[in-house]
Design an enzyme around this catalytic site. Structure first.
Site, mmCIF file in Angstrom:
data_model
loop_
_atom_site.group_PDB
_atom_site.id
_atom_site.type_symbol
_atom_site.label_atom_id
_atom_site.label_comp_id
_atom_site.label_asym_id
_atom_site.label_seq_id
_atom_site.Cartn_x
_atom_site.Cartn_y
_atom_site.Cartn_z
ATOM 1 N N ARG A 65 -11.804 6.537 -3.969
ATOM 2 C CA ARG A 65 -11.021 5.441 -3.397
ATOM 3 C C ARG A 65 -11.438 4.127 -4.029
ATOM 4 N NH1 ARG A 65 -7.917 7.150 0.838
ATOM 5 N NH2 ARG A 65 -7.088 5.072 1.229
ATOM 6 N N HIS A 121 -3.676 -5.740 1.135
ATOM 7 C CA HIS A 121 -3.455 -6.021 2.542
ATOM 8 C C HIS A 121 -4.524 -7.017 2.968
ATOM 9 C CE1 HIS A 121 -6.142 -2.460 2.622
ATOM 10 N NE2 HIS A 121 -6.736 -3.156 3.547
ATOM 11 N N CYS A 175 0.817 -1.216 0.000
ATOM 12 C CA CYS A 175 0.000 0.000 0.000
ATOM 13 C C CYS A 175 0.852 1.269 0.000
ATOM 14 C CB CYS A 175 -0.986 -0.040 1.165
ATOM 15 S SG CYS A 175 -2.483 0.892 0.812
#
Lengths: 246, 466
Positions: free
Chosen positions: A127, A194, A93
């Protein structure tokens, strides 16, 4: 044998349970009789090429990422020297973005990068959030899947000819358009996944350990003894089903 | 010509007619078994006429108070309700329906209520505040929670800051001074009532992994803590002097933690010091109690009413509950994010670590689709005491991995995704007269509540909340 790990900025880059990835590496190394020596490298800490077999960078919130970016940029040369010397890297990330050439924000929140991975990241408006499934081929002919979760506003664009970590089966990936996710240069891997990444993708944890061991010994990546990964396989199956139902 | 008339003018329905229609929907929703019917009428109303919420709130003669926080908002609101009930007839969303639709439903059902007491979701707070124009606002804490839904912590704080800046000075702002992000909001408004905790004896030896706001908001240097109590809540200051915990107006001191049995503390309020006995465990409930005390004080409650109300309080729905099952009991403790789960675990371990537990992880929207947070929870003190753990819920396997890599032997871990079968397995493993610890996430908690309610063990929440 002891595997020497440098964990960069654990106080700042730890948002998506990065310590889960470290815990998996520690345990899976120990179950094969290897010890993981994890050294925390913080702001102002030194990188000595050759001193570590694996470098780990996690993800941070924008604010924390901004706080470390300038410091990380001062470590660019020794980090690139370490990679050239065959050390393994795993960056997730925010850490992934910072291993590229940099991050261009909306309003003056640009961040310099290390330039170890051939990519750039630009802030996006929306996002990209959700479960994600990749298909990877780190060794020719060996295809395996990675199941994770992504949550990023940055659009990461790889340079022409750069090798992604995998093909997006389901999810957004680097930029929501290219159909690819992550980046791989030799033993260095960067990814948005993740979840954390390694518990439910133990083959990648073992691949990284083997690369780190290769750096440690100066030889080829060893075959690691197989482990009972029944729970891991179950979690992987649930997570990939989630990604495919999104 | 009136610009509002014409082809696309909204149909103007008298408020009374809207209320009647929406109430009918609530009754219908319960009849068809669609759950508590707690947000359906509100959804209908906010669709019919979003401005109706403003007008409904304006009808409450004593006005409205809102309560928000990442952790403890349901409990804090329920405590404030307990304190204020002798003084006001309340419109209170006690079943946790805390989005705009839930607020609308509560106001619809308000009847002759005098004061609105509203627990509000962190993300929904700015819009709810703009609509209900609260006379008091209580802000508890901000922790990382469901990053996939709320976005990053700073973003939530920024929205709160903007919304607080819009509040008229007549609104009383009640903030937790021990949270660096929340305490700083007092500066966006002017005078505020600041609450916090002052008892270094119960501080944590170090900041936990789950501490979030641990850097100065101005210069980014790590904050120095005189005492850290829960996550990043504590007595902090920036080494460069940019920020520091503000002076506290309402304070808890001399805290006596009695493990699962409860907690007692001295409450400093308006120049008086009174001992408060709370039937709820844990330092986090001291924060909830002090927040509720400060808010109730701002709404006119006397110190006597506050101390008595807190003393009467048992627990908010599902947060901490004991349910009898024959000779055995189920101890239900909600876990929903790292900071909250750590406190639940600390409280459990203080009471003698259990040897068995059922832990339930779902990933519905209300739980957070992203389950990575379980790796930020310090489960290890619990794992050390376990002979066996049953991992359940839709993401049971992820929990099992968390426990495996946390050092628990694999043969001590059972994976049973079905909540009902997991609960039965846990009860089967529980000794006669024993207590089964169950740690569920939010929707898993609702699922477990339905299961025990179907067996006639507890009343459904929409009956109890009434």
């Amino acid at each position: 044998m002891n595997i020497r790990v440098a964990h960069l900025y654990p106080d700042y880059l730890n948002i998506y349970a990065d310590r889960g990835n470290i815990a998996v590496l520690v345990a899976r190394a120990a179950w094969r009789g290897h010890e993981l020596d994890v050294t925390e490298v913080g702001i102002g800490g030194r990188i000595v090429p050759g001193a570590h077999d694996l470098y780990y960078l996690g993800g941070g919130q924008d604010r924390e990422q901004l706080l470390v970016a300038a410091d990380l940029a001062t470590k660019a040369e020794p980090l690139k020297a370490a990679a050239a010397g065959g050390a393994a890297f795993l960056a997730v990330c925010g850490g992934y973005q910072l291993l590229g050439r940099g991050y261009r924000g909306h309003h003056g929140d640009d961040m310099p990068g290390v330039g170890l991975l051939p990519l750039e990241t630009v802030a996006g408006d929306r996002r990209m959030i959700g479960n994600v499934l990749l298909e990877c081929e780190l060794e020719p002919g060996v295809r395996r899947t990675l199941a994770g979760f992504e949550n990023h506003a940055g659009r990461t664009r790889l340079d022409p000819g750069a090798e992604p970590l995998g093909r997006v089966v389901s999810g957004f990936g680097n930029d929501g358009e290219s159909g690819y996710e992550g980046c791989r240069v030799g033993r260095a891997i960067g990814t948005y996944l993740h979840g954390p990444l390694l518990p439910r993708n133990p083959w990648l944890a073992d691949w990284i350990l083997a690369q780190a061991l290769a750096h440690r010994t100066g030889g080829e990546p060893p075959e690691l003894a197989p482990l009972d990964d029944e729970l891991e396989a179950l979690a992987h199956a649930v997570s990939s089903a989630r990604a495919q139902r999104r | 010509m009136n610009p509002r008339s014409g082809r696309f003018a909204p149909m103007v329905v008298p408020l009374a007619a809207e209320i009647a229609a929406a109430r009918a929907v609530a009754a219908l929703s319960r009849l068809v078994g669609a759950g508590g019917g707690t947000t359906v009428p509100g959804k209908l109303l906010s669709t019919l006429d979003p401005g109706a919420v403003d007008r409904l709130a304006a009808r409450l003669p004593a006005g409205t108070a809102t309560i928000s926080a990442t952790n403890g908002k349901t409990t804090t609101a329920a405590m404030a309700a307990e304190i204020l009930r002798p003084r006001f007839r309340l419109a209170h969303n006690g079943s946790g329906a805390n989005l705009l639709s839930g607020v609308a439903s509560t106001l619809l059902a308000a009847g002759d209520a005098q004061l609105g007491l509203l627990e509000v979701d962190e993300a929904a707070l700015p819009e709810v505040m703009r609509r209900v124009r609260p006379r008091a606002v209580c802000l508890g804490n901000l922790f990382r929670d469901q990053l996939d839904r709320y976005g990053e912590l700073e973003l939530v704080a920024e929205r709160w800051r903007d919304a607080v800046a819009e509040l008229p000075v007549s609104t009383t702002l009640v903030v937790n001074g021990d949270d660096p992000l929340v305490g700083d909001l007092a500066n966006a408004h002017g005078p505020a009532l600041v609450f916090g905790l002052d008892d270094p004896r119960v501080a944590r030896p170090a900041l936990q992994h789950a501490a979030d706001s641990k850097y100065c908001l101005r210069c980014g240097l790590p904050l120095e803590y005189e005492a850290a109590y829960v996550g990043h809540l504590g007595d902090y200051r920036c080494p460069n002097g940019h920020i520091a915990r503000p002076p506290l107006d309402v304070v808890a001191r001399n805290v006596e933690l009695r493990a699962l049995e409860g907690v007692a503390f001295d409450l400093d309020l308006a120049g008086e010091t009174r001992r408060v006995e709370l039937a709820l465990p844990g330092l986090y409930n001291v924060y909830n109690a002090v927040g509720a005390a400060a808010l109730a004080h701002a709404l006119g409650a006397t110190t006597d009413e506050i101390v008595a109300g807190l003393g009467r309080f048992s627990a908010a729905f599902g947060r901490f509950e004991r349910i009898a099952v024959g000779d055995k009991t189920i101890l239900l403790l909600l876990i929903k994010n790292p900071a909250g789960a750590n406190e639940a675990i600390r409280t459990l371990v203080d009471g003698g670590p259990p040897r068995l537990a059922v832990v339930a992880l779902n990933d519905a929207i209300a739980d957070g689709r992203d389950v990575s947070w379980i790796w930020d929870v310090d489960f290890e003190p619990l794992l050390a005491g376990f002979d066996r753990v049953v991992a359940t819920g839709d993401r049971a396997a992820e929990l099992a991995l968390r426990f495996k890599y946390g050092g628990l032997a694999e043969d001590a871990i059972e994976v049973e995704p079905s909540l009902e079968r997991a609960l039965d397995r846990g009860l089967e493993l529980t000794s006669d007269d024993g207590e089964l610890v169950v740690l569920p996430t939010y929707t898993a908690m609702l699922g477990l509540q339905r299961i025990v309610a179907a067996r006639g063990l507890v009343r459904p929440y929409w009956e109890r909340a009434a």
